[in-house]
Scaffold this motif. Structure first.
Motif: not given
Length: 253
Positions: A121, A162-163, A166-167, A169
């Motif tokens: 990630r 998706r990660i 989220r990180k 925006g």
């Protein structure tokens, strides 16, 4: 690769280190590459040493400015084109590193287990942050066919997408692009032409109003010949997308 940038401080936090030590003693996990013990849950299926031996791009290597193909170590200040991607429809592609050792093993695991290790990630986020994709409007994972999605139960390209959403925006839309043809898995040894023919017209834009004039960041696990990326980009641009960028976990070489 043996530097603080590649192995962040959260690996040495007391609680995490203690838990990793207990898990190593009680339930040791062998590295899928060298079979030595994996020291931290953050590394996933590969050990620290195998991650160190994996070539992660750090910006000092020469890559094709369009498709991101690895050309040589050093010379990063020189803009270079491999010319093999001149006819591809995407605008630019980048990857976290080469499809080898820890990245290869982690991607194969990702196809069987819907979990992205925290170390990957971190690498993937760093790759995006230093990429020329900062003006992207929306993240779109490369879709699976309905049959393969049903068989696997999830889309592995959607997990890092998706990660990243989220990180950063950035908006993510998993309904824009669909795979309408169940294409066979690419075989080793297939050239670019054969790969391109196998995915020709395999993708369609389901919601063109959501991409008109937009810059699309397309996410996939591996960039091989560029056939899938190019055909996705073609479908998106035909329906009004302004630009299509490609970001993958690994790049074949």
């Amino acid at each position: 690769m043996d530097d603080a940038r590649n192995f962040p401080t959260f690996f040495s936090r007391p609680l995490s280190a203690l838990l990793d030590s207990c898990l190593t003693l009680v339930y040791p996990q062998p590295c899928k590459i060298c079979e030595k013990s994996v020291e931290s849950r953050a590394f996933g299926a590969a050990c620290r040493q195998c991650w160190r031996k994996t070539r992660i791009f750090d910006g000092t290597e020469t890559i094709c400015d369009k498709c991101g193909a690895f050309l040589k170590f050093g010379g990063a200040s020189v803009v270079t084109f491999c010319r093999n991607c001149d006819d591809d429809f995407f605008d630019c592609a980048r990857a976290a590193g080469l499809y080898e050792r820890a990245l290869l093993t982690t991607i194969l695991e990702l196809k069987n287990t819907p979990h992205v290790p925290s170390y990957l990630r971190k690498i993937f986020l760093e790759t995006f942050l230093k990429s020329p994709f900062q003006d992207a409007d929306v993240i779109v994972p490369v879709p699976l066919s309905r049959g393969r999605l049903s068989e696997r139960g999830y889309n592995q390209a959607a997990l890092p997408a998706r990660i990243l959403a989220r990180k950063t925006g950035l908006a993510i839309d998993e309904k824009i692009l669909v795979r309408v043809i169940h294409t066979p898995k690419h075989r080793a040894g297939m050239d670019k032409k054969a790969r391109s023919e196998s995915v020709e017209n395999a993708f369609e834009v389901a919601l063109p109003e959501r991409i008109e004039g937009k810059k699309i960041l397309l996410i996939d696990d591996v960039f091989t010949s560029g056939a899938t990326a190019s055909n996705c980009a073609k479908a998106l641009k035909e329906k009004g997308a302004d630009k299509v960028y490609i970001l993958t976990i690994a790049r074949a070489f």
